[in-house]
Write an enzyme that holds these catalytic residues in place. Structure first.
Site, PDB file in Angstrom:
ATOM      1  CG  ASP A 153      -5.280 -10.810  -1.644  1.00 22.29           C
ATOM      2  OD1 ASP A 153      -4.370 -10.723  -2.491  1.00 22.29           O
ATOM      3  OD2 ASP A 153      -5.707  -9.823  -1.007  1.00 22.29           O
ATOM      4  CG  ASP A 167      -9.991 -10.389   8.254  1.00 21.58           C
ATOM      5  OD1 ASP A 167      -9.656 -11.467   7.748  1.00 21.58           O
ATOM      6  OD2 ASP A 167      -9.591  -9.286   7.859  1.00 21.58           O
ATOM      7  CE  LYS A 227     -12.247  -8.500   5.719  1.00 22.84           C
ATOM      8  NZ  LYS A 227     -11.162  -7.852   6.469  1.00 22.84           N
ATOM      9  CG  ASP A 271      -3.987  -9.935   2.266  1.00 19.62           C
ATOM     10  OD1 ASP A 271      -3.218  -9.510   3.151  1.00 19.62           O
ATOM     11  OD2 ASP A 271      -5.040  -9.357   1.950  1.00 19.62           O
ATOM     12  CG  HIS A 298      -1.750  -1.049   1.544  1.00 12.60           C
ATOM     13  ND1 HIS A 298      -1.364  -2.175   2.207  1.00 12.60           N
ATOM     14  CD2 HIS A 298      -3.059  -1.209   1.260  1.00 12.60           C
ATOM     15  CE1 HIS A 298      -2.394  -2.996   2.311  1.00 12.60           C
ATOM     16  NE2 HIS A 298      -3.446  -2.443   1.745  1.00 12.60           N
ATOM     17  CG  MET A 312      -1.253  -5.921  -6.374  1.00 10.76           C
ATOM     18  SD  MET A 312      -1.339  -5.343  -4.662  1.00 10.76           S
ATOM     19  CE  MET A 312      -2.092  -6.760  -3.860  1.00 10.76           C
ATOM     20  CG  HIS A 327     -11.909 -11.008   2.031  1.00 12.46           C
ATOM     21  ND1 HIS A 327     -11.459  -9.968   1.260  1.00 12.46           N
ATOM     22  CD2 HIS A 327     -11.158 -10.982   3.169  1.00 12.46           C
ATOM     23  CE1 HIS A 327     -10.489  -9.328   1.916  1.00 12.46           C
ATOM     24  NE2 HIS A 327     -10.287  -9.937   3.063  1.00 12.46           N
ATOM     25  CG  ASP A 381      -5.783 -11.573   7.243  1.00  9.03           C
ATOM     26  OD1 ASP A 381      -6.587 -11.920   6.360  1.00  9.03           O
ATOM     27  OD2 ASP A 381      -5.517 -10.381   7.494  1.00  9.03           O
ATOM     28  CD  GLU A 407      -8.057 -11.770   1.975  1.00  5.34           C
ATOM     29  OE1 GLU A 407      -7.493 -10.803   1.432  1.00  5.34           O
ATOM     30  OE2 GLU A 407      -8.229 -11.851   3.203  1.00  5.34           O
ATOM     31  CG  ASP A 438       1.774  -1.274   3.393  1.00  5.97           C
ATOM     32  OD1 ASP A 438       1.095  -0.877   4.352  1.00  5.97           O
ATOM     33  OD2 ASP A 438       1.377  -2.127   2.563  1.00  5.97           O
ATOM     34  CD  GLU A 446      -8.534  -7.877  -1.212  1.00  5.81           C
ATOM     35  OE1 GLU A 446      -7.585  -7.266  -1.741  1.00  5.81           O
ATOM     36  OE2 GLU A 446      -8.468  -8.406  -0.089  1.00  5.81           O
TER      37      GLU A 446
HETATM   38  C1  GCO Z   1      -8.076  -7.127   4.516  1.00  6.77           C
HETATM   39  C2  GCO Z   1      -7.724  -7.091   3.049  1.00  6.77           C
HETATM   40  C3  GCO Z   1      -6.488  -6.287   2.748  1.00  6.77           C
HETATM   41  C4  GCO Z   1      -6.318  -6.021   1.253  1.00  6.77           C
HETATM   42  C5  GCO Z   1      -5.230  -5.049   1.026  1.00  6.77           C
HETATM   43  C6  GCO Z   1      -4.844  -4.917  -0.420  1.00  6.77           C
HETATM   44  O1  GCO Z   1      -8.882  -7.979   4.867  1.00  6.77           O
HETATM   45  O2  GCO Z   1      -7.568  -6.302   5.286  1.00  6.77           O
HETATM   46  O3  GCO Z   1      -7.603  -8.393   2.605  1.00  6.77           O
HETATM   47  O4  GCO Z   1      -5.362  -6.951   3.256  1.00  6.77           O
HETATM   48  O5  GCO Z   1      -6.060  -7.187   0.554  1.00  6.77           O
HETATM   49  O6  GCO Z   1      -5.624  -3.829   1.522  1.00  6.77           O
HETATM   50  O7  GCO Z   1      -5.798  -4.296  -1.116  1.00  6.77           O
HETATM   51 MN    MN Z   2      -6.733  -9.120   0.798  1.00  6.01          MN
HETATM   52 MN    MN Z   3      -8.403  -9.841   4.037  1.00  2.00          MN
END
Ligand code: GCO
Ligand code: MN
Ligand code: MN
Length: 389
Positions: A247, A257, A185, A289, A56, A90, A222, A259, A219, A59, A183
């Site tokens: 992702d 969430d 979610k 991700d 990002h 990306m 998600h 991850d 993702e 980041d 993307e």
């Molecule tokens: C989340 C998202 C993020 C995006 C990222 C890239 O759940 O926080 O998955 O990690 O993927 O902002 O666009």
């Molecule tokens: Mn993501």
């Molecule tokens: Mn995510």
């Protein structure tokens, strides 16, 4: 070395993934790991064998950095990329951390917030392209509501469309070799997020001015949060020519969430996903991700990153084994058998075809009584995944 990640596997991580400091979703529980600079994270990724790193805007460059600070960070980052051979496939924009985005970016009711968001993306696109990014992701983490008294759900979609159309024109105007990936979610950090699934995104893309420039970035977590079959959504995106990025992580349904490390929760779903991506020869990044457990130090972060890639490669091997397994393949051949007798009824419509089909008798009961051997097939798959085959 078995299951060694190589550049051709296109394994990528975000700066925010291996850079996650273990802050958990409950804000009172702060970081358990110290900060690392973007350059340090590139060296860490180089050490574990990743192919690329994504970021990002913030980041890489903190939102309040001076131009001189930004230049020095970029210089160190560029050197780390050159030293490790990592690429930046990306990039994306942080449109969710700063309090200005508390009620969304493109969908905010406040026109100054919407204008600021668009400006931020234009600069972030320039930054991504400067480092070679060819895919630009939009994740609308704050584009939603807690109360639907607050916003028009129709305006939200219209405003998002206008913004994405603007960015497509910007990329064309600047002659950037860039495509966009949306993307979805369903929720978190907002109560509910607009365009909540990959399917919604696919329908939305068809309404854009330049649909050919825009695809999806599905993702795992998600879609699992939404309780749906991830591989099915990926397959639909692929069939539509829209699988621009992916992702990979994992997630228990019905939880916050998480991850999780790729393949650490639902091995079977991860297997069908990897099998799909490999069978269709998906050529894009395999982007993880996800982030390491809060219990880990940076050695544990490396274990996490290596684990994501290792599991992918093990499942890739299992997919090849599935495709070569004589018993599995003979069941598949049997259940897909076609003696051609029905071919005359399929394909393009004609009045004759419709009339012939209406006149054709079908023995419903006999057809329905045929066993399909899916129990056997599934157990063979389980045996294979558990190493008993
Ligand atoms: C989340 C998202 C993020 C995006 C990222 C890239 O759940 O926080 O998955 O990690 O993927 O902002 O666009
Ligand atoms: Mn993501
Ligand atoms: Mn995510």
């Amino acid at each position: 070395m078995a299951y060694e990640p190589k550049p051709e596997h296109k394994f990528t991580f975000g700066l925010w993934t291996v850079g996650s400091r273990g802050t958990d979703p409950f804000a009172t529980n702060g970081p358990t790991r110290g900060p690392k600079t973007p350059a340090e994270l590139v060296y860490l990724l180089g050490e574990v064998g990743a192919y690329g790193v994504n970021f990002h805007d913030n980041d890489l460059i903190p939102i309040d950095a001076t131009p001189a600070e930004a230049e020095s960070i970029k210089k160190d980052f560029r050197k780390a990329l050159a030293d490790t051979g990592l690429v930046v496939p990306m990039a994306t924009t942080n449109l969710f951390s700063d309090p200005i985005f508390k009620d969304g970016a493109f969908t905010s009711n406040d026109p100054t917030v919407r204008a600021y968001a668009i400006k931020k993306v234009l600069n972030a696109i320039d930054l991504g392209v400067e480092f070679g990014a060819k895919t630009y992701v939009f994740w609308g983490g704050r584009e939603g509501t807690e109360t639907d008294s607050s916003k028009s759900a129709v305006d939200a979609i219209k405003r998002t469309r206008e913004a994405i159309n603007f960015f497509c024109e910007y990329a064309l105007d600047k002659k950037y070799d860039l495509k966009f990936a949306l993307e979805a979610k369903p929720n978190e950090p907002r109560g509910d997020i607009y365009n909540p699934t990959t399917g919604h995104m696919l329908a939305f893309i068809a309404t854009l001015d330049h649909p050919e420039m825009v695809g999806v970035n599905p993702e795992v977590a998600h879609e699992h949060m939404a309780g749906i079959n991830f591989m099915h959504g990926v397959a639909q995106a692929w069939e539509a020519g829209k699988l621009f990025h992916i992702d990979l992580n994992d997630q228990y349904p019905g939880r916050y969430d998480q991850d999780l490390r790729f393949g650490s929760r639902d091995i079977k779903a991860a297997f069908y996903l990897v099998k799909f991506l490999e069978d269709v020869k998906y050529a894009g990044s395999r982007h993880f991700d996800a982030h390491a457990y809060r219990t880990e130090d940076y050695e544990g972060v490396k274990d996490f990153a290596r684990g994501c890639m290792r599991t992918y490669l093990i499942l890739k091997e299992k997919a090849a084994q599935f495709n070569a397994d004589k018993e599995i393949q003979s069941i598949l051949a049997e259940i897909n058998a076609d003696d051609g007798s029905m071919s005359k009824f399929f394909g393009k419509y004609s009045a004759e075809k419709a009339a012939a089909l209406k006149a054709q008798p079908f023995d419903r009961t006999a057809i329905a009584q045929r066993g399909l051997k899916y129990e056997r097939l599934d157990q063979l798959t389980i045996d294979l995944l558990l190493g008993a085959r």
